[in-house]
Motif scaffolding. Structure first.
Motif, short mmCIF file in Angstrom:
data_model
loop_
_atom_site.label_atom_id
_atom_site.label_comp_id
_atom_site.label_asym_id
_atom_site.label_seq_id
_atom_site.Cartn_x
_atom_site.Cartn_y
_atom_site.Cartn_z
N GLY B 288 108.86 46.97 -47.33
CA GLY B 288 109.77 46.26 -46.63
C GLY B 288 110.82 45.80 -47.35
N HIS B 289 110.66 45.30 -48.62
CA HIS B 289 111.66 44.92 -49.28
C HIS B 289 112.52 45.99 -50.20
N PRO B 290 111.99 47.05 -50.77
CA PRO B 290 112.58 48.00 -51.00
C PRO B 290 113.47 48.77 -49.91
N ALA B 337 107.00 39.46 -52.01
CA ALA B 337 106.37 38.30 -51.26
C ALA B 337 107.47 37.44 -51.03
N HIS B 338 108.53 37.51 -51.08
CA HIS B 338 109.38 36.22 -50.62
C HIS B 338 109.66 36.50 -49.09
N HIS B 339 109.13 37.45 -48.61
CA HIS B 339 108.80 37.44 -46.98
C HIS B 339 107.67 36.74 -46.63
N MET B 340 106.89 36.40 -47.53
CA MET B 340 105.49 35.97 -47.41
C MET B 340 105.42 34.22 -47.85
CU LIG Z 1 113.12 41.14 -49.11
#
Ligand SMILES: [Cu+2]
Ligand code: HEA
Ligand code: HEA
Ligand code: CUA
Lengths: 251, 599, 275, 107
Positions: B288-290, B337-340
């Motif tokens: 998701g982040h990449p 993990a900044h989405h978590m």
């Molecule tokens: Cu992100």
């Protein structure tokens, strides 16, 4: 600045830190944005073709931009090391002692909140999700003497004011998220794992508990849970009352 | 079979067969045709994603009211989920999940990476085609199949996936309908397509650069595509693995993401348990982040090209740009993990991810700064592509800057899963990437068709889009700050002061009222695309013919070919003699010196 | 213009296109299997102590299959070497061994799978320890629902000598001591006593979920690789006459893929069978 | 490379590697039957042998030993990201707020 950002009502102790921190970051953002935007507009105006028909191969000279980038990096580092990390550490490492706090177990389910209070004995009975049946929706071990006086409620949470509340949070089915906006608290409720979070309410009243994680077609409707913050006396009477009825139902 | 040979400047051109329509436009292996295939399909999906969103916005603004115009149609086609023309929560969740999925995986990535990449990259590096033309074709076909599966899933009983584009387990497996199964199978095709595409792009850029086209002479767009290729190549497989596992959970009854003691609907689920719901999130966000940088990097590349061309001067800090984009590529793998943050994180791991998140914002700042400073000293032409490219900068700036409060665990505490997040990322992808893509379309259109798009209507399109984009997304920051949550069928009405007047901290009527403004602004945003769509088709036949192969007087090799470029692209192997942005070079006769110009 | 470097390597990279392509593809494969491996480790570390199944797979057969795959790997590289010495006949001969190995591997895998589908575990409603073994007259994939559908009121089970709860070291000791009979007495279990019934299928436990997912994905790769190698061995080999260098490259590239598949198995085997 | 003398030498090399791989397999399996003192040790030895075998296959059969820089670069970054994925995920799954209970058996 709080007004400008439109931060909602605040009613918890650590919430002050959250708000100030959000405000500091927004200062940085606004500063950067306005600065850049001014530069941007001025550049566009000054170097429009009619005003500057021949472009300059080299363009800007000097290292101002490097300084700027370094400054941004430094500010971010300060925010990170000075605020974000220690503040978070305080949230997750330095829990108030359970003796001085109101401890509540919260079990989320589609689509509501179950609360368990330890009752007058101050201790929770054993709980195991493998014991779960429709008649024992929270998997309580009814042979455990400590569960006898445990109080369970659905969608009705009470806590005393000005005393830390520790919430042990889990879920029976899918992931939910326990959020009380005015308390500045959010924590996902994840099945198979029980995670604590805490806050100290500073203002009496009724607060709506938000479910902040998509949990199915009733997600928007998982809004029946309320948290009532009341005086210590009122809270004690409430627990006693509930504990009696709760114990009765066990027989 | 008849063969034709063309002679250009005495150079023997690659002989090619007279092709049928199918060979030429459906089963083509020519990178330009494939690029256009991608582009058309992706635009169609962009439109579809937009339509889904409009219906959702209606529901948010007027909860429970039947959809105007399309309500009865929806009921006919989809059945009870749209009973009475009203959007049910199930339908809303489907549309939400599919809006995200379609926009990200079927519209923006195929348009930004595959369409522009395919059309432009081989031209820019002076290659006759992609390194593996046949794999290129298969890649498009996988994409098409994935798209069809996603599309069909709307019409199966129960409708499309409902667990958000993030598809968190256990919800994704707990929902009894088969939409999620379709989603997963569709995703496996889309992932395969992206992987094949990524292999192809990277190999092409490594192997097929023209003589003299050294790494530091590559146009920035090519660098952006190169890094994007690596992001796709290495970040997608873990999602594929996770998708396979979730598919097993769904159809084979396994428990990869289901913990012991799971009880859906009050009864213990009949599964072995022992899995971990958080594992899904880790694998998802590892992609998701990449992926979000996959959405933005090609856009940045396009903007860089357009800026250099229309300021008539070299990009400022080319090297910093290249190193920054490489840095973004690397670091983007270790911030996921900044989405978590609010799944429960201890101090150490939270510190790690907060730190990497802050570090990754620095190269973005550097890139933006370089692009800004490029303007200084230029001779700026304000044509339509340039306007879109210029608008990209502050719009991405807003989106990027609002990533900062989300990037700290402690402030994300308040903002997580609110409309603040929605506003943050839409600022980067909608007025950010979409504007960059518009810039790209207006910019390369003459290369593809030999005709210019209409400038006047282009400008109308630009100004209206700019205004309404901001009217749509700016209020969302306020809503999010006030605590309005995303993915709410009723637009947060249940948490408003109307529903519970005595509850402290609930959403005010002012905040709730914004829902309606936003929705109408979104309608206007849609209307603002009409000039674009008409312009796109009208100009194909009626646009102003280009006078030369290089109407923008650009330096990169894509403009040094015949228009539109023939099969094989270049009449003779070009070679690069200088950097990509030699505009207004001192002592040069003209204000641009193409890369292949010898002296 | 034609696409350059399809056969001869490019000067500065020293590589031809397909080789760059295959290595990139393998890099993505590393991430694919790597993610599954990481998941395995995570689930295993997080499992309740002592409850991770082990020793349920057929080790001699697994060992044999490993040898089969290793053999195929060496024949692939030898066949390529044969082409390098322009010995097409030798190439064909050696590569046919590769193909046989591939088929053999898949056949053995199928046999192993099938064995698992009729091996059962029964968990009891009253919470006493579960039992693994074979059930008289049971087909594949039975569950409690099957019993209900077939109106079977009780089953006869031939328990295994040891349950996987017992650590393998312990098992060896017990086996030596002779206190546990080699073939324990069959037991009769009433359907009403059963809480859960599952064959050794993916749904049985996270262990078997991992086992089947990983090995099936691996088997798909073997199958795909075999298809390519088979094509190049059969109809695709005509290229040897028209463009031998390119053909040799193709063999090299398909070989690289094949070695990778072998490499994955080298890790899968000890991790799934032995640990 | 095309030199036939060279080739016969490499063929010998391949055969040696092949034998080494078989021996490695035999050791791994043998180890299972002799029961090393601790589980950790078993895991370590098994993973070590597997890594050696992997090195042999990648190094010799796949010619990685004398491959080009470009390939090393690609594989190096892949290794980096793979390690990141595995290590960080496992780390994250073991670092929760204080007093977190994992598993469905809660006291
Ligand atoms: Cu992100
Ligand atoms: C293209 C897409 C894209 C991009 C580039 C980014 C960039 C960034 N994102 Fe965003 N993000 C998303 C797409 C994107 N994001 C999406 C889709 C989600 C939600 C997913 C979901 O939950 O559904 C999300 C969610 C998201 C979260 C999770 C929030 C939550 O769920 O609670 C976080 C948290 O850290 C975050 C952070 C960041 C950061 C720090 C950056 C940084 O890289 C930003 C760096 C940029 C800058 C710092 C700007 C620099 C500019 C200037 C200095 C000049 C400015 C001035 C002018 C122009 C005038 N993002
Ligand atoms: C790349 C990604 C992308 C893009 C571009 C957009 C674009 C838009 N999105 Fe979306 N959105 C997401 C990704 C994206 N979104 C994701 C990931 C989510 C989260 C989903 C989830 O919760 O799981 C989300 C969720 C989301 C929500 C929140 C829903 C909720 O939480 O309940 C909202 C609400 O307003 C919204 C609105 C919009 C709007 C108004 C646009 C506008 O900007 C649209 C602008 C587009 C156009 C105006 C179309 C133009 C069309 C053409 C040019 C077509 C031309 C066609 C031809 C020539 C054939 N989006
Ligand atoms: Cu519970 Cu959302």
């Amino acid at each position: 600045m709080e007004k400008l950002l439109g931060l909602p009502v605040l009613a918890s102790k650590h919430g002050q830190d959250v708000d100030s921190f959000i405000i500091y970051i927004h200062w940085l953002m606004i500063l950067l944005f306005v600065g850049w935007l001014a530069f941007f507009c001025w550049t566009l105006f000054r170097f429009r073709r009619s005003n500057h028909p021949k472009a300059d191969y080299v363009g800007a000279k000097g290292a101002t931009s490097t300084y700027l980038e370094v400054v941004v990096a430094i500010i971010e580092a300060v925010l990170l090391i000075g605020f974000a990390i220690p503040l978070w550490a305080k949230r997750v490492d330095e829990f108030p002692s359970e003796k001085e706090a109101t401890v509540v177990r919260v079990v989320a389910q589609q689509f509501g909140w179950n609360f368990i209070y330890p009752g007058p004995d101050g201790e929770f009975g054993r709980q195991e999700f493998n014991l779960l049946t429709p008649s024992n929706p929270l998997g309580q071990d009814k042979n455990d003497p400590k569960s006898k006086d445990d109080v369970t409620t659905l969608n009705d949470m009470h806590v005393p004011v000005d005393k830390p509340v520790i919430v042990h949070l889990t879920s029976k089915d899918v992931i939910h998220s326990f959020k009380v906006i005015a308390m500045r608290t959010t924590q996902d409720a994840i099945p198979g794992i029980r995670i604590p979070t805490w806050f100290t309410p500073t203002r009496e009243g009724r607060y709506q508990i938000n479910c902040a994680q998509l949990c199915g077609n009733g997600h928007y409707n998982m809004s029946l849970g309320f948290m009532t913050v009341e005086s210590a006396e009122k809270f004690d009477t409430w627990v006693k009352e509930k504990s009696k009825t709760g114990a009765a139902s066990f027989e | 079979m008849q063969t034709t040979t063309k002679d250009h400047h005495d150079v023997h051109e690659h002989a090619h067969h007279e092709q049928s329509f199918f060979q030429k436009y459906v089963f083509s292996t020519d990178h330009k045709i494939i690029g256009i295939q991608y582009g058309v399909t992706a635009l169609a999906f962009l439109f579809m994603g937009f339509c889904l969103m409009l219906m959702m916005r209606w529901q948010i603004a007027y909860p429970g009211k039947p959809l105007p115009l399309v309500g009865t149609l929806l009921e006919k086609v989809l059945g009870t989920v749209a009973a009475g023309g009203v959007m049910s929560p199930d339908l809303y969740n489907s549309f939400g999940a599919m809006h995200g999925t379609i926009m990200v995986f079927l519209a923006i990535v195929p348009l930004a990476f595959a369409a522009f990449g395919n059309y432009v990259v081989p031209l820019m590096i002076g290659a006759p085609d992609m390194a593996f033309p046949r794999i290129n074709m298969v890649s498009y076909q996988c994409y098409a199949v994935g798209g069809v599966i996603m599309f069909v899933s709307f019409f199966i009983p129960g409708g499309a996936a409902q667990a958000g584009w993030t598809s968190y387990s256990p919800l994704a497996t707990a929902i009894p309908t088969q939409g999620q199964t379709f989603w997963l199978v569709g995703m496996i095709f889309l992932i395969t397509s992206s992987l094949l595409g990524a292999v192809n792009f990277i190999a092409t850029i490594i192997q097929l650069r023209a003589p003299g086209m050294t790494w530091m002479r590559l146009p920035f767009f090519v660098w952006a595509q190169f890094v994007t290729g690596f992001l796709l190549l290495l970040a997608f497989p873990p999602l594929e693995a996770a998708g396979i596992m979730q598919l097993m959970d769904k159809v084979a009854g396994t428990s990869f993401f289901l913990p012991t003691g799971l009880a859906v609907g009050g009864e213990l689920a009949n599964v072995s348990g022992g899995g971990s719901p958080l594992l899904w999130q880790h694998l998802f966000w590892f992609l998701g982040h990449p992926e979000v940088y996959v959405l933005i990097l090609p856009g940045m590349g396009i903007v860089a090209e357009v800026l250099a061309n229309n300021t008539r001067k070299p990009l400022w800090g080319y090297k910093s740009l290249v190193y920054s984009v490489l840095a973004i590529g690397f670091i983007s793998f270790i911030v996921w993990a900044h989405h978590m943050y609010l799944t429960g994180m201890g101090t150490k791991i939270s510190t790690f991810f907060q730190t990497t998140t802050m570090i990754i914002s620095i190269p973005s700042v550097i890139i933006l700064t370089c692009l800004f400073i490029t303007l200084w000293g230029g001779s700026i032409r304000f044509n339509t592509p340039m306007l879109f490219a210029l608008a990209f900068l502050p719009m991405f700036g807003i989106g990027g800057l609002t990533g900062l409060p989300l990037g700290f665990n402690f402030s994300d505490l308040h903002l997580h899963d609110t409309y603040y997040v929605i506003a943050h990322f839409h600022y980067v992808v909608a007025p950010g990437t979409i504007f960059a893509l518009f810039a790209g379309i207006y910019f390369w259109y003459p290369k593809m068709t030999g005709r210019m798009m209409n400038e006047f209507w282009g400008k109308v399109h630009f100004w209206l889009s700019l205004i309404f984009m901001n009217l749509v997304f700016q209020p969302m920051f306020a809503q999010g700050m006030a605590g309005m949550l995303r993915r709410m069928v009723d637009g947060g009405a249940n948490y408003s002061q109307v529903m519970a007047p005595d509850a402290i901290g609930n959403l005010t009527t002012g905040i709730m009222g914004m829902n309606r403004h936003i929705s109408w602004a979104a309608v206007c945003l849609g209307l603002a695309q009409i000039p674009f769509i008409i312009n796109l088709f009208w100009s194909m036949r009626n646009g102003k013919k280009v006078e030369s192969d290089n109407p923008w007087e650009a330096t990169t090799l894509d403009w040094q070919t015949p228009t539109p470029p023939p099969h094989g692209n270049f009449a003779a192997q070009p070679s690069a003699h200088r950097g990509p942005y030699e505009y207004s070079a001192p002592g040069a006769a003209k204000d641009f010196s193409p890369q292949n110009q010898t002296a | 213009m034609d696409i350059p470097y399809t056969v001869a390597p490019r000067q500065d990279t020293g590589l031809y296109n397909a080789k760059v392509g295959i290595w990139l593809f393998l890099a993505s494969e590393v991430m694919l299997f790597g993610a599954l491996f990481s998941s395995y480790i995570l689930l295993r570390v997080g499992a309740e102590p002592g409850m991770w199944p082990h020793g349920l797979l057929n080790i001699p057969i697994g060992t044999f299959n490993t040898a089969v795959l290793i053999t195929s790997s060496v024949t692939v590289v030898l066949s390529w070497a044969a082409l390098k010495t322009h010995n097409f006949g030798r190439f064909r001969a050696i590569q046919s061994i590769t193909l046989l190995c591939a088929l053999g591997f898949l056949g053995i895998k199928t046999y192993e799978y099938n064995e698992k589908f009729t091996h059962y575990e029964v968990w009891f409603a009253d919470g006493r320890p579960s039992v693994t073994g074979h059930i008289d007259g049971a087909g594949r994939f039975w569950t409690l629902n099957t019993l209900a559908d077939k109106k079977i009121e009780s089953i006869t089970m031939h328990p295994d000598r040891f349950h996987y709860r017992i650590p393998s070291g312990e098992q060896a000791k017990l086996a030596k001591s002779g206190t546990v009979p080699e073939h324990p007495e069959p037991i009769k279990i009433a359907t009403s006593e059963i809480k859960r019934l599952s064959a050794f299928v993916p749904a049985h436990s996270t262990y078997f979920a991992v086992y089947f997912t990983l090995t099936f994905l691996h088997a798909l790769h073997v199958f795909g690789g075999a298809l390519v190698i088979g094509y190049l061995w059969g109809p695709g080999a005509s290229m040897w006459k028209t463009d031998p260098d390119r053909f040799t490259n193709r063999i090299e590239v398909s070989g690289l893929f094949w070695h990778f598949v072998d490499l994955v198995w080298i890790f899968l085997f000890p991790v799934l069978y032995l640990l | 490379m095309a030199d036939s003398h060279d080739i016969s030498k490499t063929v010998r090399k391949y055969i040696i590697v092949f034998v080494a791989l078989l021996v490695g397999t035999a050791i791994t399996v043998g180890m299972y039957y002799v029961h090393l003192p601790s589980v950790a040790m078993t895991v370590m030895v098994a993973v070590f042998i597997a890594s050696v075998k992997a090195f042999l296959v990648a190094g010799y059969f796949m010619h990685l030993i004398d491959e080009r820089k470009m390939i090393y670069g690609i594989l190096g970054s892949t290794a980096f990201f793979f390690v990141g994925l595995m290590f960080l995920t496992i780390w994250a799954m073991h670092d929760f707020p204080a007093h977190t209970f994992l598993g469905s058996h809660v006291p």
